[in-house]
Structures are given as C-alpha cells and as structure tokens.
Design a protein around this motif. Structure first.
Motif, PDB file in Angstrom:
ATOM      1  N   ASN A 299     -28.727  20.978 -34.704  1.00 26.08           N
ATOM      2  CA  ASN A 299     -28.836  20.937 -36.166  1.00 26.08           C
ATOM      3  C   ASN A 299     -27.831  19.964 -36.768  1.00 26.08           C
ATOM      4  OD1 ASN A 299     -30.765  22.907 -35.999  1.00 26.08           O
ATOM      5  ND2 ASN A 299     -29.462  24.566 -36.751  1.00 26.08           N
ATOM      6  N   SER A 300     -26.573  20.045 -36.309  1.00 24.15           N
ATOM      7  CA  SER A 300     -25.539  19.171 -36.863  1.00 24.15           C
ATOM      8  C   SER A 300     -25.894  17.704 -36.664  1.00 24.15           C
ATOM      9  CB  SER A 300     -24.186  19.454 -36.203  1.00 24.15           C
ATOM     10  OG  SER A 300     -23.619  20.612 -36.750  1.00 24.15           O
ATOM     11  N   PHE A 301     -26.384  17.376 -35.458  1.00 23.70           N
ATOM     12  CA  PHE A 301     -26.757  15.982 -35.200  1.00 23.70           C
ATOM     13  C   PHE A 301     -27.945  15.563 -36.051  1.00 23.70           C
ATOM     14  CE2 PHE A 301     -24.189  16.107 -31.261  1.00 23.70           C
ATOM     15  CZ  PHE A 301     -23.536  14.905 -31.424  1.00 23.70           C
ATOM     16  N   THR A 302     -28.947  16.449 -36.177  1.00 24.91           N
ATOM     17  CA  THR A 302     -30.129  16.098 -36.965  1.00 24.91           C
ATOM     18  C   THR A 302     -29.755  15.848 -38.423  1.00 24.91           C
ATOM     19  OG1 THR A 302     -31.334  17.598 -35.535  1.00 24.91           O
ATOM     20  CG2 THR A 302     -32.493  16.810 -37.487  1.00 24.91           C
ATOM     21  N   ILE A 303     -28.988  16.783 -38.998  1.00 24.81           N
ATOM     22  CA  ILE A 303     -28.591  16.638 -40.403  1.00 24.81           C
ATOM     23  C   ILE A 303     -27.782  15.364 -40.598  1.00 24.81           C
ATOM     24  CG2 ILE A 303     -27.153  17.633 -42.231  1.00 24.81           C
ATOM     25  CD1 ILE A 303     -27.927  20.408 -41.119  1.00 24.81           C
ATOM     26  N   SER A 304     -26.812  15.132 -39.691  1.00 28.45           N
ATOM     27  CA  SER A 304     -25.986  13.935 -39.817  1.00 28.45           C
ATOM     28  C   SER A 304     -26.843  12.676 -39.755  1.00 28.45           C
ATOM     29  CB  SER A 304     -24.928  13.885 -38.719  1.00 28.45           C
ATOM     30  OG  SER A 304     -24.018  14.937 -38.882  1.00 28.45           O
ATOM     31  N   ALA A 305     -27.812  12.652 -38.831  1.00 29.74           N
ATOM     32  CA  ALA A 305     -28.654  11.458 -38.693  1.00 29.74           C
ATOM     33  C   ALA A 305     -29.439  11.217 -39.977  1.00 29.74           C
ATOM     34  CB  ALA A 305     -29.606  11.614 -37.513  1.00 29.74           C
ATOM     35  N   LEU A 306     -30.001  12.293 -40.537  1.00 29.69           N
ATOM     36  CA  LEU A 306     -30.789  12.122 -41.763  1.00 29.69           C
ATOM     37  C   LEU A 306     -29.910  11.658 -42.928  1.00 29.69           C
ATOM     38  CD1 LEU A 306     -33.108  15.241 -41.402  1.00 29.69           C
ATOM     39  CD2 LEU A 306     -33.788  12.828 -41.319  1.00 29.69           C
ATOM     40  N   ILE A 307     -28.680  12.163 -42.973  1.00 29.88           N
ATOM     41  CA  ILE A 307     -27.758  11.748 -44.038  1.00 29.88           C
ATOM     42  C   ILE A 307     -27.377  10.277 -43.875  1.00 29.88           C
ATOM     43  CG2 ILE A 307     -25.382  12.020 -44.881  1.00 29.88           C
ATOM     44  CD1 ILE A 307     -25.744  15.032 -44.582  1.00 29.88           C
ATOM     45  N   VAL A 308     -27.098   9.864 -42.620  1.00 32.28           N
ATOM     46  CA  VAL A 308     -26.690   8.484 -42.354  1.00 32.28           C
ATOM     47  C   VAL A 308     -27.798   7.511 -42.773  1.00 32.28           C
ATOM     48  CG1 VAL A 308     -26.243   6.831 -40.508  1.00 32.28           C
ATOM     49  CG2 VAL A 308     -25.033   9.021 -40.535  1.00 32.28           C
ATOM     50  N   ILE A 309     -29.032   7.806 -42.357  1.00 34.64           N
ATOM     51  CA  ILE A 309     -30.148   6.904 -42.692  1.00 34.64           C
ATOM     52  C   ILE A 309     -30.300   6.793 -44.208  1.00 34.64           C
ATOM     53  CG2 ILE A 309     -32.643   6.562 -42.502  1.00 34.64           C
ATOM     54  CD1 ILE A 309     -32.459   8.121 -39.818  1.00 34.64           C
ATOM     55  N   GLY A 310     -30.281   7.938 -44.870  1.00 41.99           N
ATOM     56  CA  GLY A 310     -30.433   7.949 -46.328  1.00 41.99           C
ATOM     57  C   GLY A 310     -29.321   7.188 -47.021  1.00 41.99           C
TER      58      GLY A 310
ATOM     59  N   ASP B  72     -18.268  18.030 -43.015  1.00 43.27           N
ATOM     60  CA  ASP B  72     -18.592  18.855 -44.176  1.00 43.27           C
ATOM     61  C   ASP B  72     -18.749  20.307 -43.756  1.00 43.27           C
ATOM     62  OD1 ASP B  72     -19.267  19.737 -46.677  1.00 43.27           O
ATOM     63  OD2 ASP B  72     -21.372  19.147 -46.527  1.00 43.27           O
ATOM     64  N   PHE B  73     -18.001  21.162 -44.428  1.00 37.18           N
ATOM     65  CA  PHE B  73     -18.137  22.586 -44.144  1.00 37.18           C
ATOM     66  C   PHE B  73     -18.738  23.321 -45.335  1.00 37.18           C
ATOM     67  CE2 PHE B  73     -16.316  26.827 -44.776  1.00 37.18           C
ATOM     68  CZ  PHE B  73     -16.900  27.474 -43.693  1.00 37.18           C
ATOM     69  N   LEU B  74     -18.245  22.985 -46.533  1.00 38.40           N
ATOM     70  CA  LEU B  74     -18.589  23.757 -47.714  1.00 38.40           C
ATOM     71  C   LEU B  74     -20.086  23.706 -48.029  1.00 38.40           C
ATOM     72  CD1 LEU B  74     -16.867  25.516 -49.339  1.00 38.40           C
ATOM     73  CD2 LEU B  74     -16.441  23.656 -50.938  1.00 38.40           C
ATOM     74  N   GLY B  75     -20.684  22.515 -47.943  1.00 36.27           N
ATOM     75  CA  GLY B  75     -22.109  22.365 -48.248  1.00 36.27           C
ATOM     76  C   GLY B  75     -22.964  23.301 -47.403  1.00 36.27           C
ATOM     77  N   PRO B  76     -22.933  23.127 -46.071  1.00 40.36           N
ATOM     78  CA  PRO B  76     -23.736  24.013 -45.211  1.00 40.36           C
ATOM     79  C   PRO B  76     -23.351  25.489 -45.374  1.00 40.36           C
ATOM     80  CG  PRO B  76     -22.785  22.210 -43.929  1.00 40.36           C
ATOM     81  CD  PRO B  76     -22.244  22.082 -45.315  1.00 40.36           C
ATOM     82  N   PHE B  77     -22.075  25.762 -45.594  1.00 41.09           N
ATOM     83  CA  PHE B  77     -21.611  27.145 -45.729  1.00 41.09           C
ATOM     84  C   PHE B  77     -22.223  27.809 -46.955  1.00 41.09           C
ATOM     85  CE2 PHE B  77     -18.353  29.969 -47.680  1.00 41.09           C
ATOM     86  CZ  PHE B  77     -18.331  30.967 -46.713  1.00 41.09           C
ATOM     87  N   LEU B  78     -22.322  27.053 -48.064  1.00 41.03           N
ATOM     88  CA  LEU B  78     -22.867  27.647 -49.288  1.00 41.03           C
ATOM     89  C   LEU B  78     -24.381  27.763 -49.242  1.00 41.03           C
ATOM     90  CD1 LEU B  78     -20.824  25.861 -52.119  1.00 41.03           C
ATOM     91  CD2 LEU B  78     -20.651  28.249 -51.414  1.00 41.03           C
TER      92      LEU B  78
ATOM     93  N   ASP C 167     -30.165  30.506 -37.558  1.00 39.32           N
ATOM     94  CA  ASP C 167     -30.697  29.429 -36.718  1.00 39.32           C
ATOM     95  C   ASP C 167     -30.758  28.090 -37.450  1.00 39.32           C
ATOM     96  OD1 ASP C 167     -32.650  30.315 -38.404  1.00 39.32           O
ATOM     97  OD2 ASP C 167     -34.291  30.007 -36.981  1.00 39.32           O
ATOM     98  N   MET C 168     -30.386  28.086 -38.744  1.00 40.00           N
ATOM     99  CA  MET C 168     -30.346  26.819 -39.489  1.00 40.00           C
ATOM    100  C   MET C 168     -28.916  26.278 -39.601  1.00 40.00           C
ATOM    101  SD  MET C 168     -33.445  26.226 -41.009  1.00 40.00           S
ATOM    102  CE  MET C 168     -33.089  25.537 -42.633  1.00 40.00           C
ATOM    103  N   PHE C 169     -27.924  27.068 -39.153  1.00 38.95           N
ATOM    104  CA  PHE C 169     -26.511  26.705 -39.313  1.00 38.95           C
ATOM    105  C   PHE C 169     -26.175  25.354 -38.696  1.00 38.95           C
ATOM    106  CE2 PHE C 169     -24.375  31.180 -39.563  1.00 38.95           C
ATOM    107  CZ  PHE C 169     -24.890  31.324 -40.836  1.00 38.95           C
ATOM    108  N   THR C 170     -25.115  24.723 -39.250  1.00 42.92           N
ATOM    109  CA  THR C 170     -24.497  23.607 -38.542  1.00 42.92           C
ATOM    110  C   THR C 170     -23.457  24.194 -37.585  1.00 42.92           C
ATOM    111  OG1 THR C 170     -22.769  23.398 -40.199  1.00 42.92           O
ATOM    112  CG2 THR C 170     -24.741  22.056 -40.512  1.00 42.92           C
ATOM    113  N   LEU C 171     -22.925  23.337 -36.712  1.00 45.29           N
ATOM    114  CA  LEU C 171     -21.943  23.815 -35.735  1.00 45.29           C
ATOM    115  C   LEU C 171     -20.719  24.439 -36.423  1.00 45.29           C
ATOM    116  CD1 LEU C 171     -21.066  24.125 -32.839  1.00 45.29           C
ATOM    117  CD2 LEU C 171     -20.254  21.762 -32.868  1.00 45.29           C
ATOM    118  N   SER C 172     -20.229  23.787 -37.483  1.00 40.57           N
ATOM    119  CA  SER C 172     -19.040  24.297 -38.167  1.00 40.57           C
ATOM    120  C   SER C 172     -19.272  25.694 -38.740  1.00 40.57           C
ATOM    121  CB  SER C 172     -18.627  23.351 -39.303  1.00 40.57           C
ATOM    122  OG  SER C 172     -17.839  22.313 -38.796  1.00 40.57           O
ATOM    123  N   VAL C 173     -20.398  25.869 -39.416  1.00 37.33           N
ATOM    124  CA  VAL C 173     -20.677  27.172 -40.019  1.00 37.33           C
ATOM    125  C   VAL C 173     -20.882  28.217 -38.918  1.00 37.33           C
ATOM    126  CG1 VAL C 173     -22.211  28.446 -41.553  1.00 37.33           C
ATOM    127  CG2 VAL C 173     -21.648  26.087 -42.058  1.00 37.33           C
TER     128      VAL C 173
END
Lengths: 297, 278
Positions: free
Chosen positions: B75-86, B211-217, B223-229
């Motif tokens: 999840n963390s890698f997928t989210i990061s990749a989508l953020i980077v491209i955008g 980023d911790f706060l975004g995914p945490f909130l 099963d949708m969590f990032t690694l940090s959360v």
C-alpha cells in the motif's frame, strides 16, 4: 486581431494552471471557509446537516475550558523553550560539521539520517532507547551512578524528551545553516583576525551577523512547526502523563474525534491561525533590527 | 611545537565529532542491535549492547503477529507512486503556466501560490476532514492522492524556478516551426528539465513515505493502512516485543535509506533550496 490573440493566450494560461486553481479552491478555500462558518455553529459531526448558529459562544467556551489553557501553556513551552533550544542545537551541529577535517562528508551523512526516519519508527526507537527498565540510556547513566529515570512517565521530563527528539531529527535546519556558513566570505575572518579577535569573538562579530537571514528563516519555520506540535505528542505518550504533553493541536484533534465537537475544533483552529500569524508577523518585524542582508546599506 | 599543536587540534575535532556522532547514530545502532536479539535477551539487566548471536526471528514474529505487513508495505509503495506521478505531471504543467505567459493574472496569482506555503497545515486538518467526509472519500486513498494531482505549491515553485532558467529563444524557434504552447511544453521544456523532475520524484516520494497524519486520519480499514499507520497499531498490539518493533521500524526506514544512499546530492540541494525535508 492582436487583442483576440491576447485573450486566447490568457485562456490558455488559465488552462495550464487549472489543476492548481481546482486544488487551491477545493482543498484550501473550501476548508478555510468551512472552518470560519462552523466556528459559529454547534455542529458536532463532520457531515452534520442540522446545526444552530450560536454566535461567539464557542469562543467563550474555549477560553473557559481548563484543558484549553493547559494545552496553550504546553504549546507555549514548545515555542518559547523548544524553538531556541532546537535552533541552537542545529547551529552547534552545523558548526561541528563545518570543521575542516578529513572524512567530514561521511559524518554529515550520519547526522542527516535520523531526519529521514518515519516518525512512527522514530518513536519506536525512542521508546527502546528511553525505556526505563531495559533501555540503553538508563543503563549508560547507571554506569555513571545516576539512578533509574522514568523519562516518558514523568510530567517534568516529557517535554524536554520531545525537544531532544526534535534536535535528533533536525537535519534539515543543519543543512540550511551549513550552506549559510559556507557562504560567509573568508576575507572577513582574516580581517577580524588582524584586529586581534579570537575564535569566539569572530563567531559573534562575523559568523552570526552573516548567517542571520538563515537564522531568521529557521526560527520562523521551527516556530510554525512547534505551534503545530502534534504527532510526536500523540505517538510518544498520547499527550500524557497527566496532560504534560497535551499540545494545542492535540486538543483540536481530541475536540473533533473524541468529544465529537467539530465546531469547537474549528474554533480552536481559527484561534491557532490567528496566533501563528501574529507571532510570525512580530518575528518578521523584530528581525529587521537583528538580521543583516548583504547589499543593504 | 606548531606541528604538535596542530595534531592536538585535529584530534580534538575528531573527538568532538565522534562524541556527537554517538548521540546521533547511537539510537539507530540500538535499533539494529535490538532487532537481532532474542526476546529474552532484550529483558536482560544491564542490557547487552550488541546481540549475543545474530538472529532474525524478530522478522518472522513480526509477519506472524501481523499478517497484513506485506499488504501495508505494498500500500505504501502504491500510494507513494501515485502521489509522485501526480506531483510531477500537475506541478510541471502549472509551473509552465506561471513561467511562460505574460498576463496580469499570472503576477496576481503566483504570490497566492507562495502564500499557501506559509499557511500552517494543521489549521486545515479538521475542515479538510469535514470536506472529505462529505465527498465520501474517508477510508479511501483519495484524500492522500487527489491533492497531489492538483498541483502542490512546493513542486510548482521548484519547477517554475527551473523553467525560468531555460532560454525563451528555444520557445520562439518552436513557434516559428509551427508549434504551439503545448508542443513547447512537451518537446522543449520538459526534455530539458530532467534534473528538476528527478528532484521532484525524490521529494514527493520521501514526503509521502514520511507522511503519517494523512493516512492516520483518513484511512480506517486495517487492510488499507500504510506501513506507518500499521506500525503505529502494532505498537499498541505488542508493546513488549522489542525486537519485532525494532524490525518493523527498520523495514520502514529501508526504502528511504536506500534512496538517500543513491540520491543524497538531490535531497541536500532540495532542502537548502526550500527549507523543508520535502
């Protein structure tokens, strides 16, 4: 004809920046407007449809809440004590890393590493190091004859522990100071050396004035950050012990997600915005007296 | 005399540097040491500084206690990749607008871009949550990803500063060949902008990984969590299994640690330029 072309080009300009316009409106203007609106209502839930206008009563309730004053004091501590300590720490490390010795590049890498550690991992590491029973810190202090200290569990120590954590992850500020130190012209040092100044004098007479713009920059960024201190307090001790690390933004978070008073949380957010704006403004004004910009008369 | 004086001075410098190094690298070394200990060894008083024998059972335990670990890493890698491209696509397009057009609106709007950099993000935390609730985006990744696709102020600023250094003559040559604004952007500007694209990719990745706060909130389902959360939840689950926690912390550091090894120069330059870790 030329006018038409110009209008067309303006249209193309707006097409290019349209992602930002949408993003700015949706994720900035709308939330900002929402908070101002909700602050004068009694809405409890994020999707609330039935709420009443209550005038200024949220602001009155806010100031009457003892937890609010406690959180304001705690955040005040992080700003008034934390910012100078962290900034001085950054400057001290930058001075160390600016020394002219072999292998300094490797040292610089190591000082920056903690800054790239995700905050949850940082908190895990700090819990391991500061653990009062099995941590390495107390074990080391025991060797020096210092008795067991409950770092995370004592009201007086939790704030200093968090400030220490901020110094540990202060690599970005260190880099900014390091870049500023490299830009101080060498001939100025030679000049005061001829005047008979020692190392300490040349630091206060040359280094400090020359890097003062960077100091202002770092102080402002750190002040804004410490006003918003939240994640560290949440993850380390959940604002405890006994509200000792209960910061202003932690209080906003609790008002919304524990007390389910979203309107109160927005009221507090607006107050925080006003407070940060005021302090930043005052800092900028005061700095005119202390900050030296090259090229100025 | 002056020779030995210099040696004393040099030695003094190394002593200072090394003492400070122990304070800064020490906690990381303690994490590495803890994650290779057995659970029993971590309860020893006084503690052993280095593990008695190397073992990696902690990783096994970590993935046993929390079977979603792999999922969170993905999840963390997928989210990061989508953020980077955008971030790269949207910020470069917007920055082109702010660097190459001559209209009064440009000079009025760009200061607003810079102003948003100065707004403390936490004052928008609660109202944004209200907005995302109304959009039915809570418990999806959309609150993390969509804003990145709509132009982040930092990246717009970085791209714009870079575009300003590309000579306008190149644009004009393309217009003479019958090109329009879009062809200039895609055929002239972007091919010359590889360094700033690399910087933005690195910064956006580091930022989203940290980023911790975004995914945490916004993310509620496990099963949708990032690694940090996920790790944050793990602290609550097994607060006494020190090696497993250290192993979890280690895993979350590895991607950024590797990136830093290969891209240190870009990260350092970016920090000095914008004053942020990303």
């Amino acid at each position: 004809m030329k006018n038409k072309l110009r209008q067309y080009d303006t249209l193309v300009f707006f097409l290019f920046i349209s992602p930002w316009i949408i993003g700015f409106s949706l994720f900035f203007l709308v939330p900002f407007g929402t908070s101002v609106f909700y602050a004068f209502t009694d809405a409890r839930l994020p999707g609330a449809v039935d709420y009443n206008f209550v005038g200024l009563s949220n602001f009155v309730d806010m100031f009457n809440n003892p937890i609010f004053s406690k959180s304001l004091q705690n955040t005040g501590y992080f700003v008034i004590v934390g910012v100078p300590v962290v900034t001085a720490g950054m400057l001290l490390i930058a001075l160390l890393l600016n020394m002219n010795v072999k292998g300094i590049a490797l040292y610089r890498t190591f000082y920056y590493l903690p800054t790239l550690v995700p905050i949850v991992a940082t908190v895990i590491i700090w819990r391991l190091v500061f653990n009062s029973e099995f941590g390495i810190l107390n074990a080391g202090l025991a060797k020096l004859g210092i008795g067991k200290t409950d770092w995370m569990g004592s009201e007086g120590l939790i704030k200093p522990v968090i400030i220490l954590l901020q110094v540990w992850i202060s690599g970005s500020g260190v880099l900014i100071f390091l870049a500023a130190l490299k830009n101080v012209p060498k001939h100025l040092y030679e000049a005061v050396l001829i005047d008979g100044a020692n190392k300490v004098q040349s630091f206060f007479r040359v280094t400090l004035p020359m890097i003062s713009p960077s100091i202002l920059f770092v102080v402002i960024i750190q002040t804004m950050y410490n006003f918003q201190m939240f994640t560290e307090a949440l993850l380390l001790t959940k604002g405890g012990p006994n509200y000792a690390a209960y910061t202003f933004v932690y209080n906003i978070y609790k008002s919304a997600f524990t007390d389910l008073k979203f309107s109160m949380a927005m009221t507090q957010s607006i107050f925080l915005f006003a407070l940060i704006s005021l302090v930043t403004f005052v800092l900028m004004k005061l700095s005119k007296r202390f900050v030296y910009y090259e090229g100025e008369k | 005399m002056s020779q030995s004086n210099r040696i004393v001075k040099q030695t003094g410098k190394y002593v200072l540097l090394t003492a400070a190094l122990v304070l800064f690298a020490g906690p990381l070394v303690w994490m590495l040491s803890t994650m290779m200990k057995t659970k029993a060894e971590t309860y020893k008083v006084p503690p052993t500084i280095l593990p008695e024998s190397l073992n990696f059972e902690a990783f096994q335990r970590l993935f046993d206690v929390q079977p979603l670990m792999w999922r969170w890493i993905q999840n963390s890698f997928t989210i990061s990749a989508l953020i980077v491209i955008g971030a790269v696509l949207s910020s470069s397009i917007v920055a082109y607008g702010f660097s190459r057009f001559s209209t009064k609106y440009k000079d009025r709007l760009f200061p607003i871009v810079l102003m948003t950099l100065m707004i403390p993000p936490s004052i928008l935390m609660i109202p944004s949550y209200v907005l995302f609730t109304k959009l039915h985006w809570v418990d999806t990744w959309l609150p993390l990803i969509v804003p990145a696709w709509l132009g982040g102020a930092y990246y717009i600023f970085l791209f714009r500063q870079f575009f300003m250094t590309i000579p306008q003559e190149l644009d004009e040559a393309t217009y003479l060949d019958g090109g329009n604004r879009w062809t200039v952007f895609t055929r002239v500007i972007m091919p010359l902008s590889k360094p700033i694209v690399v910087t933005t990719v690195i910064f956006a990745f580091v930022n989203s990984w940290l980023d911790f706060l975004g995914p945490f909130l916004y993310i509620k389902s496990n099963d949708m969590f990032t690694l940090s959360v996920g790790l944050q939840m793990l602290i609550g689950q097994t607060s006494q299994d020190f090696p497993a926690l250290a192993a979890g912390a280690f895993i979350s550091i590895v991607p950024i640690g590797l990136l830093f090894l290969f891209a240190q120069r870009y990260i350092v330059e970016g920090v000095v330029l914008t004053g942020s870790k990303g």
